[in-house]
Design a protein around this motif. Structure first.
Motif, mmCIF file in Angstrom:
data_model
loop_
_atom_site.group_PDB
_atom_site.id
_atom_site.type_symbol
_atom_site.label_atom_id
_atom_site.label_comp_id
_atom_site.label_asym_id
_atom_site.label_seq_id
_atom_site.Cartn_x
_atom_site.Cartn_y
_atom_site.Cartn_z
ATOM 1 N N ARG A 25 0.833 -1.191 0.000
ATOM 2 C CA ARG A 25 0.000 0.000 0.000
ATOM 3 C C ARG A 25 0.876 1.252 0.000
ATOM 4 O O ARG A 25 2.095 1.179 0.076
ATOM 5 C CB ARG A 25 -0.907 0.024 1.244
ATOM 6 C CG ARG A 25 -1.937 -1.089 1.245
ATOM 7 C CD ARG A 25 -2.715 -1.119 2.542
ATOM 8 N NE ARG A 25 -1.807 -1.328 3.658
ATOM 9 C CZ ARG A 25 -2.022 -0.894 4.891
ATOM 10 N NH1 ARG A 25 -3.123 -0.220 5.173
ATOM 11 N NH2 ARG A 25 -1.157 -1.136 5.852
ATOM 12 N N SER A 26 0.234 2.411 -0.042
ATOM 13 C CA SER A 26 0.972 3.674 -0.011
ATOM 14 C C SER A 26 1.646 3.861 1.348
ATOM 15 O O SER A 26 1.266 3.220 2.342
ATOM 16 C CB SER A 26 0.036 4.845 -0.283
ATOM 17 O OG SER A 26 -0.822 5.067 0.829
ATOM 18 N N GLU A 27 2.595 4.750 1.381
ATOM 19 C CA GLU A 27 3.297 5.037 2.632
ATOM 20 C C GLU A 27 2.328 5.571 3.691
ATOM 21 O O GLU A 27 2.401 5.191 4.857
ATOM 22 C CB GLU A 27 4.414 6.049 2.388
ATOM 23 C CG GLU A 27 5.206 6.364 3.633
ATOM 24 C CD GLU A 27 6.353 7.316 3.386
ATOM 25 O OE1 GLU A 27 7.247 7.353 4.251
ATOM 26 O OE2 GLU A 27 6.363 8.018 2.361
ATOM 27 N N MET A 28 1.403 6.433 3.274
ATOM 28 C CA MET A 28 0.436 6.994 4.226
ATOM 29 C C MET A 28 -0.467 5.914 4.807
ATOM 30 O O MET A 28 -0.753 5.922 6.013
ATOM 31 C CB MET A 28 -0.420 8.084 3.560
ATOM 32 C CG MET A 28 0.371 9.294 3.197
ATOM 33 S SD MET A 28 1.189 9.981 4.640
ATOM 34 C CE MET A 28 1.237 11.674 4.195
ATOM 35 N N GLU A 29 -0.927 4.989 3.985
ATOM 36 C CA GLU A 29 -1.757 3.888 4.485
ATOM 37 C C GLU A 29 -0.962 3.044 5.479
ATOM 38 O O GLU A 29 -1.453 2.695 6.555
ATOM 39 C CB GLU A 29 -2.226 2.998 3.337
ATOM 40 C CG GLU A 29 -3.267 3.617 2.452
ATOM 41 C CD GLU A 29 -3.511 2.788 1.218
ATOM 42 O OE1 GLU A 29 -4.655 2.320 1.041
ATOM 43 O OE2 GLU A 29 -2.555 2.600 0.428
ATOM 44 N N TYR A 30 0.271 2.701 5.101
ATOM 45 C CA TYR A 30 1.128 1.870 5.939
ATOM 46 C C TYR A 30 1.340 2.529 7.310
ATOM 47 O O TYR A 30 1.217 1.879 8.340
ATOM 48 C CB TYR A 30 2.458 1.635 5.231
ATOM 49 C CG TYR A 30 3.423 0.759 5.980
ATOM 50 C CD1 TYR A 30 3.352 -0.625 5.888
ATOM 51 C CD2 TYR A 30 4.428 1.308 6.771
ATOM 52 C CE1 TYR A 30 4.249 -1.436 6.571
ATOM 53 C CE2 TYR A 30 5.324 0.508 7.449
ATOM 54 C CZ TYR A 30 5.236 -0.858 7.354
ATOM 55 O OH TYR A 30 6.121 -1.652 8.034
ATOM 56 N N LEU A 31 1.630 3.838 7.298
ATOM 57 C CA LEU A 31 1.952 4.532 8.543
ATOM 58 C C LEU A 31 0.727 4.889 9.373
ATOM 59 O O LEU A 31 0.733 4.723 10.590
ATOM 60 C CB LEU A 31 2.740 5.807 8.239
ATOM 61 C CG LEU A 31 4.126 5.619 7.634
ATOM 62 C CD1 LEU A 31 4.723 6.964 7.256
ATOM 63 C CD2 LEU A 31 5.038 4.868 8.597
ATOM 64 N N PHE A 32 -0.331 5.375 8.731
ATOM 65 C CA PHE A 32 -1.445 5.942 9.480
ATOM 66 C C PHE A 32 -2.641 5.019 9.667
ATOM 67 O O PHE A 32 -3.376 5.156 10.632
ATOM 68 C CB PHE A 32 -1.880 7.264 8.856
ATOM 69 C CG PHE A 32 -0.791 8.310 8.946
ATOM 70 C CD1 PHE A 32 -0.379 8.817 10.169
ATOM 71 C CD2 PHE A 32 -0.156 8.747 7.801
ATOM 72 C CE1 PHE A 32 0.639 9.747 10.252
ATOM 73 C CE2 PHE A 32 0.868 9.689 7.877
ATOM 74 C CZ PHE A 32 1.257 10.192 9.107
ATOM 75 N N VAL A 33 -2.869 4.088 8.744
ATOM 76 C CA VAL A 33 -3.970 3.138 8.905
ATOM 77 C C VAL A 33 -3.500 1.953 9.740
ATOM 78 O O VAL A 33 -4.268 1.340 10.449
ATOM 79 C CB VAL A 33 -4.494 2.661 7.525
ATOM 80 C CG1 VAL A 33 -5.567 1.591 7.674
ATOM 81 C CG2 VAL A 33 -5.035 3.848 6.736
ATOM 82 N N GLY A 34 -2.214 1.659 9.667
ATOM 83 C CA GLY A 34 -1.634 0.529 10.360
ATOM 84 C C GLY A 34 -1.199 -0.517 9.355
ATOM 85 O O GLY A 34 -1.459 -0.391 8.153
ATOM 86 N N HIS A 35 -0.483 -1.521 9.837
ATOM 87 C CA HIS A 35 0.039 -2.571 8.965
ATOM 88 C C HIS A 35 0.259 -3.851 9.770
ATOM 89 O O HIS A 35 0.381 -3.808 10.989
ATOM 90 C CB HIS A 35 1.352 -2.119 8.311
ATOM 91 C CG HIS A 35 2.364 -1.660 9.311
ATOM 92 N ND1 HIS A 35 2.449 -0.357 9.738
ATOM 93 C CD2 HIS A 35 3.308 -2.341 9.993
ATOM 94 C CE1 HIS A 35 3.418 -0.249 10.634
ATOM 95 N NE2 HIS A 35 3.950 -1.441 10.807
#
Length: 130
Positions: A25-35
């Motif tokens: 996923r995008s960097e923002m998704e990875y960082l802010f949505v979680g992973h």
């Protein structure tokens, strides 16, 4: 490319110490949505223009080392980017590529929300947020 239910993908990752888990996923998704815990991040595409990352294959090769037979498990938000990224990896000679069905957040429910019907988080598999 084979698609695995989230719980089956988690089992594979536990059974195969050499498996590489990649969140595409995008960097923002990875960082802010979680992973998922233990997932490396190599974006398939990213903002602001959402173009395919020309360094995706190189990034995966770097993580995989010299082994094109190393199992690679891809996850994205809902499964679509993982499919495209997996096909690109197979075209480049990777032979054991898996995608996580329904991705990290899963499909939209009747109210257009994610994380309620399926996906990694919905199944209660380990994840974290930065």
């Amino acid at each position: 490319m084979e698609f695995l239910a989230p719980s089956r993908a988690h089992e594979l990752l536990q059974q195969r110490a050499d498996a590489l888990f990649i969140d595409c996923r995008s960097e923002m998704e990875y960082l802010f949505v979680g992973h998922p815990i233990g997932a490396a991040h190599v974006a398939w595409n990213d903002g602001p223009h959402w173009e395919i990352n020309p360094h995706f294959i190189v990034g995966v090769r770097k993580l995989a080392g010299a082994r094109s037979d190393r199992p690679i498990v891809l996850i994205c938000r809902s499964g679509n980017r993982s499919a495209a990224a997996g096909e690109a990896l197979e075209r480049q000679g990777f032979s054991l590529v898996y995608g996580v069905l329904h991705g990290f957040e899963g499909d939209l429910d009747a109210r257009h929300h994610r994380n309620a019907t399926n996906g990694w988080r919905c199944e209660g598999l380990p994840w974290e947020q930065c």
